[in-house]
Design a protein around this motif. Structure first.
Motif, PDB file in Angstrom:
ATOM      1  N   ASP B 133     108.927  98.095  74.024  1.00  0.00           N
ATOM      2  CA  ASP B 133     109.504  99.301  73.437  1.00  0.00           C
ATOM      3  C   ASP B 133     109.414  99.188  71.912  1.00  0.00           C
ATOM      4  OD1 ASP B 133     112.130 101.385  73.932  1.00  0.00           O
ATOM      5  OD2 ASP B 133     112.140 100.269  72.055  1.00  0.00           O
ATOM      6  N   LYS B 339     114.175 107.291  74.445  1.00  0.00           N
ATOM      7  CA  LYS B 339     113.111 106.789  75.321  1.00  0.00           C
ATOM      8  C   LYS B 339     111.730 107.181  74.778  1.00  0.00           C
ATOM      9  CE  LYS B 339     115.836 107.286  79.600  1.00  0.00           C
ATOM     10  NZ  LYS B 339     116.049 106.013  80.269  1.00  0.00           N
ATOM     11  N   ASP B 376     110.897 107.742  82.250  1.00  0.00           N
ATOM     12  CA  ASP B 376     110.784 106.321  82.610  1.00  0.00           C
ATOM     13  C   ASP B 376     109.482 106.019  83.342  1.00  0.00           C
ATOM     14  OD1 ASP B 376     113.214 105.719  81.452  1.00  0.00           O
ATOM     15  OD2 ASP B 376     114.364 105.879  83.316  1.00  0.00           O
TER      16      ASP B 376
END
Lengths: 556, 556
Positions: B133, B339, B376
Motif C-alpha cells: 500500500d 483505499k 478491495d
C-alpha cells in the motif's frame, strides 16, 4: 424478396419489399443498410444497433456453394462495421422463404426466439434453453420445432454479451458447428435478448431464375470449372487443414503466440494426421459446410472413443488453438473447438487470447489441459472468463500486456503478417479488422513490394464475393467470370466483370465511410508496432511494407 | 534548467540542458516532448512510451500556489496524450533541483527507485516495498531515505499496469494522498518497472528570478488579489466540498450512476458535514495540498476514533464515491478514498466504474460495504479487481454494459454534462478525455447556446495555466493578467495576455495533432449517445449542444 424487420423492444415484426431494385445481398446488404440506416456512433450493445442477417444473391438457388450467409452490424469487438460469414443451412432456407434480409432492432425484455416459416414470422419466449451449450439447446429446439429446421443461435457467451461471441448456424446434420464467428456478432444478438432464430422453409418453392435456361447452363459451367481444377479436389481431400504444411513450410504459421512462423510439431496437427485419425475412428473428410457445395472441404472429427467429438477442424482452428498455443494434441484441439462451438466463441480470437497469457505466466505453451480449463472459465462466466471472452485486446488491457496480435481490436488470424506481407496489408487495412477472409495474398510473400496493390485487388474481389453467398474457397482460383453469368441469368441483368469489381469497391468505400464516422480511420490502418521490429523465425521477417503505401490503400 | 532522461532498459541516466530557450513547463512540456519525440502509435505500456514529469514554470519559486506538477505520456486509459496534474511537495523540489523535466524511458528488468538529489541521480533496486500500500511503502522509504524527501510512487494498481492507476505524490506531512490520478499515468510508470521517485532537495538554493524586484512585487500583488477576493476565503473554509450544495442545487451533481443530477442525502456528504465531523474528531480544513499555497482548500479527515483516516476529501471524490454510488456515509467514502490512495487508483474513475455495475445487478446504490469490498478486489488483483481497475469503459465492455459515462475511454467526472452543457462540451472535446480540470464552464448551464465558445475560452486558459504550475482553483476567477507579471519578471521575458492565450492554443493544437495521429479524432469528440436522449432529473435536461458546433471546436 422481402425485408423483415423485427423490432424487439416493441415486439413488432414487419415484412416489406426490399426498396432497391438492383441486386444487393449478403455483405453488400449489410453495407447498404448500415450506410443508409445504421448509426456509426451508437454503442454496439445498445438498442440502437442492428443485427443484420442477409443471404447472398445466389442463396436458395442451385448455384454451387452459394449458401454462405452474412451476419453483421456495428461490431462490439472492433467498434466498426462488421460482416461475419458463415455456412450451414440457414442461408438457403432464408432465401427460399423470400427473405432478402432480416433486420433485428431494439431489445426484448425477456429472451426471445424468432420463428420464420413460409408465410409467418413470430416471436416466442425462449424458455428453458437459456444458459445452455449450443449443442444441447439445438437438441431442445428440434424437439420443440421438428427436425427440418435450421437454427441460428447464440451460446452462453452471446447471452453475456461478450465481445468474442458468435452466431452459430446448424449444419446439414443439425449441429451448431458453423459460426458467424468474428467481430462479436453474437453479442449484438445477445444484447437484443434474441437467443435463437428458427427457420423452417417447408413448403417453399425453389427460387426461380429470370432466365432459367441460361442460369442452368451457367451453373453447369461453374460446377465443371470447379471440379475440373486441382484445387477443389485437394480441398475435398485434405480440407482447409491442407494449408498447414504449406504455411509451416513458408514460415507463416502463427506459433507460440505469434513468436514463430513454424511449429516443430506441425505434423501432429496437419491434414495427414486429421485424415489418419478420422480413418481410424470413423470421422470423415469431404463433408459439406452447407448444402449444395461443389467442393465439400469440411470434416467431422471423432474422439478416441470413436464417437462424434466436433465439426469441423478447420485450418484457422488447428493453428490458432494448436500451433499458436504450442499444442500438438489434436484431441485437445478438438475438445477446445467443441467447447468454443458450444459456448459460441470464435476459435481464432480465443487462440490469440490464450496465447498472450503466456506473456504474464498465466499459460505455458503446450499445456492443453490449461487451455481447456481457461475456455471453461469463459463458460462459467467467471470474472476471468469475462476477461478472456472479451477477446485478445481487452484481455491484454485488463492484464497489463502490451504485445497484442490484433488490428482494430480483432485478433490476427493464422497467416503470419510478417511472412505473408500482402496478407499483412489486408489485416492492416480491412474495415473488418484483422480477418482471414477479407483478402488473401500469397504472391511473393516476403517482399514488401507491390503488396498494397495485391491486397487491394484481393479485397475488392473477396468483398464482392461476399455479396453473392458464394464460397471464397470454392471459387478462389477461379476467375470471377464464372460467377457473373449465374448472377446475370438469375436476376436478368447484364453485369460485367467491371461491374462486379465496382460493386466490391463500393462496398469497401461504404464500410470505410462508416468506420471513419465511428472513429476508426487511417490511424487504425496499421499492424501492431512490434511486428515492424520483432523478427519472425524461421524467415526472420519483419513487416516492412511502408506505412505511406498502406495509407494509400483506399485511393481507388 | 536541465532535462533528466532515465533510460531504464539500459539503466542509463543522462542530464542535459533543456534545448529550447523559451519557457516551457508543466503540461506544455509534455505537449512539446510528445510532439517532438513521442510516438502516437506506440502501445502505452510498451517500452517505447515515455513517462514525463514536469514542474510548472513557477515551481520552486515564491509565487503563490505554484507547485502543481504535470505527469504525462501516452495514456493507457484513453490511448491519447495525457497530462495529469497533482499537488504535493514534488513539484517545488524538482524545480529547485534544476529539473525542468524528467523523462523516463524503456523498462527495467527489476523494480527500481529513482533517487534525485542535489548533484546526483541514481537508480536503486526497489526491494521490499513492492506490493505494498502506498502509505506503508512511503513509511519504508522515509526510513530508508530520511524525512525530508518527497516521494512519487505507484501502488499495487500501477505495479499491475491497470489502466486506472495513479502516480501518488506525498504532501507536506509525507502522506501519499495527492495523486496524478487521471488517464492511468501510474500504469505507464509500472510498465517501466519504476516503483518510486525519491526527491531530496536538501542544500539546493531557491530559484532566482531574472528580475527579482519585479518578481517580488508581482508575487505580492498576486497574493493580495487572491486573498482579497471572496472565493479564496470560501475555498479555505469549505474546501472543494463547498461545490456540493451548489451543484446539487442546480441539478448537476452526478447521482446514482449519472441517472440523477441531485442527491436527496447531499447534506450528509457536503462541506458542512465535513467541517462538523472534522471539528468533532480533530480533523482539519484549510490544509494546503502543496507548500506555498495562498488558499489552502484541502482537508485532513479523521475517523470516528479520532485518528487520521484520509486526506483529502475533495469534491470529486465525495460526489463520485458518494452521490454517484448513492452512498451518504462520509466515513465509508473516506475509507474508500483511503483505499484508493493506498492502491493508487483514481477516485473519479473508480466512482464511475462501480456505478455502472448497478446496471447488471453487481452493485446496489447506497451499499457502502459492497463498494469497499469491490475496491478491495482491485487491491487483491483478482480477475474482477483487474476488470474494475481497468476503468469504466473496460469494465463495461467486459461485463456487457452499454450505458457508459465516459469520453475517449475516461470516466465523466462530478459535474453533469447534461445540466452543465458548457462543461459537457469540454468533456467532449478535451484531448485529455472527460476531465474536470481542462475547462470548467458555469455560465447559463442549461442552455445549449454559446457553450462551444465558452468551453474553448476556458480550455485555452486552463491549458495555459497547466504550463505554469499554478493552481486553477486559486486563480480561477482571477484574470490571467495576475499571472503574466510573475512569469515575465521571473524569466525576463515580456509575454502579453495574448501570448499566454496563444500558448494555451498551441498546446491544445499539439495535443489534438498527437491524438489524431494516435487515432483519436473528431469522431471521438462526442458525449455518449444516451446523454442526448435520456433526461436528467431534476432539470430533465438532455445534452443538446449541436454536434456540428462541437465539431467546430478546434477551429481556432
Amino acid at each position: 424478396m422481402n425485408l423483415i424487420r423485427a423490432q424487439l423492444t416493441q415486439g413488432r415484426i414487419t415484412t416489406e419489399p426490399f426498396p432497391e431494385s438492383k441486386p444487393i445481398g449478403g455483405r453488400a446488404l449489410i453495407d447498404y443498410w448500415m450506410t443508409e440506416h445504421g448509426s456509426p456512433t451508437v454503442h454496439p450493445l445498445s438498442e440502437g444497433n442492428v443485427l443484420i442477417i442477409a443471404p447472398g444473391l445466389l442463396a436458395g438457388t442451385s448455384a454451387p456453394s452459394s449458401g454462405r450467409l452474412s451476419v453483421g452490424g456495428k461490431s462490439p469487438l472492433t467498434g466498426g462495421i462488421k460482416e461475419a460469414n458463415v455456412g450451414g443451412t440457414a442461408g438457403h432456407k432464408l432465401a427460399r422463404l423470400g427473405i432478402q434480409a432480416l433486420i433485428v432492432e431494439g431489445k426484448a425484455e425477456e429472451w426471445q426466439i424468432l420463428k420464420l416459416n413460409a408465410g409467418s414470422v413470430a416471436l416466442e419466449t425462449a424458455g428453458d434453453i437459456i444458459g445452455l451449450d449450443n449443442y444441447v439447446a439445438c437438441e431442445r429446439l428440434r424437439e420443440r420445432y421438428g427436425d427440418k429446421i435450421s437454427i441460428m443461435i447464440i451460446g452462453p457467451a452471446g447471452e453475456r454479451r461478450l465481445a468474442n461471441s458468435t452466431v452459430a448456424v446448424t449444419d446439414v446434420e443439425g449441429r451448431p458447428c458453423r459460426h458467424a464467428a468474428r467481430g462479436g456478432v453474437g453479442a449484438i444478438m445477445g444484447a437484443k435478448s434474441l437467443k435463437a432464430i428458427v427457420i423452417d422453409d417447408t413448403g417453399t418453392p425453389s427460387r426461380k431464375a429470370v432466365d432459367s435456361g441460361a442460369f442452368t447452363a451457367a451453373v453447369k459451367s461453374a460446377v465443371e470449372a470447379i471440379q475440373s481444377g486441382p484445387y477443389g479436389t485437394l480441398l475435398h481431400h485434405s480440407g482447409t487443414a491442407g494449408m498447414i504444411d504449406i504455411d509451416n513450410g513458408r514460415g507463416s504459421l502463427p506459433t507460440h503466440n505469434h513468436h514463430q512462423g513454424a511449429f516443430e510439431k506441425f505434423q501432429n496437427i496437419n491434414a495427414n494426421r486429421l485424415i489418419e485419425l478420422n480413418k481410424a475412428r470413423g470421422g470423415s473428410m469431404g463433408h459439406g459446410c452447407m448444402p449444395g457445395c461443389a467442393v465439400q472441404c469440411s470434416n467431422i472429427f471423432h474422439g478416441a472413443d470413436g464417437r462424434y467429438l466436433t465439426a469441423s477442424l478447420e485450418y484457422e482452428t488447428l493453428v490458432m488453438l494448436g500451433a499458436n498455443l504450442g499444442i500438438d494434441d489434436m484431441d485437445a484441439i478438438a475438445r477446445m473447438d467443441r467447447k468454443c462451438d458450444g459456448l459460441g466463441i470464435d476459435t481464432i480470437e480465443t487462440g490469440c487470447t490464450l496465447g498472450v497469457l503466456n506473456d504474464i505466466g498465466l499459460f505455458n505453451f503446450g499445456d492443453g489441459a490449461r487451455a481447456e480449463a481457461l475456455i471453461d472459465e469463459i463458460g462459467k462466466g467467471s470474472p476471468m472468463g469475462r476477461i478472456l471472452g472479451s477477446g485478445v485486446e481487452i484481455t491484454a488491457k485488463t492484464l497489463g500486456i502490451s504485445r497484442i496480435p490484433a488490428v482494430k481490436g480483432q485478433g490476427i488470424p493464422a497467416h503470419s503478417a510478417r511472412s505473408m506481407k500482402g496478407w499483412g496489408v489486408t489485416y492492416a487495412t480491412s474495415p473488418q479488422g484483422a480477418d482471414h477472409t477479407t483478402g488473401s495474398v500469397v504472391v511473393d510473400p516476403l517482399s514488401p513490394s507491390g503488396q498494397v496493390e495485391r491486397s487491394r485487388t484481393s479485397q475488392i474481389i473477396n468483398t464482392a464475393f461476399d455479396a453473392t453467398g458464394l464460397c471464397h474457397l470454392t471459387f478462389l482460383f477461379k476467375n470471377p467470370e464464372t460467377v457473373m453469368p449465374m448472377v446475370n441469368a438469375f436476376y436478368g441483368v447484364d453485369l460485367s466483370l467491371a461491374d462486379f469489381m465496382e460493386m466490391g469497391k463500393e462496398m469497401l468505400r461504404q464500410e470505410r465511410a462508416f468506420n471513419i464516422k465511428a472513429g476508426i480511420g487511417p490511424a487504425q490502418d496499421r499492424l501492431p508496432e512490434w511486428m515492424r521490429t520483432e523478427h519472425l523465425p524461421p524467415t526472420h521477417a519483419v513487416f516492412d511494407v511502408p506505412q505511406e503505401e498502406i495509407d494509400d490503400f483506399f485511393n481507388f
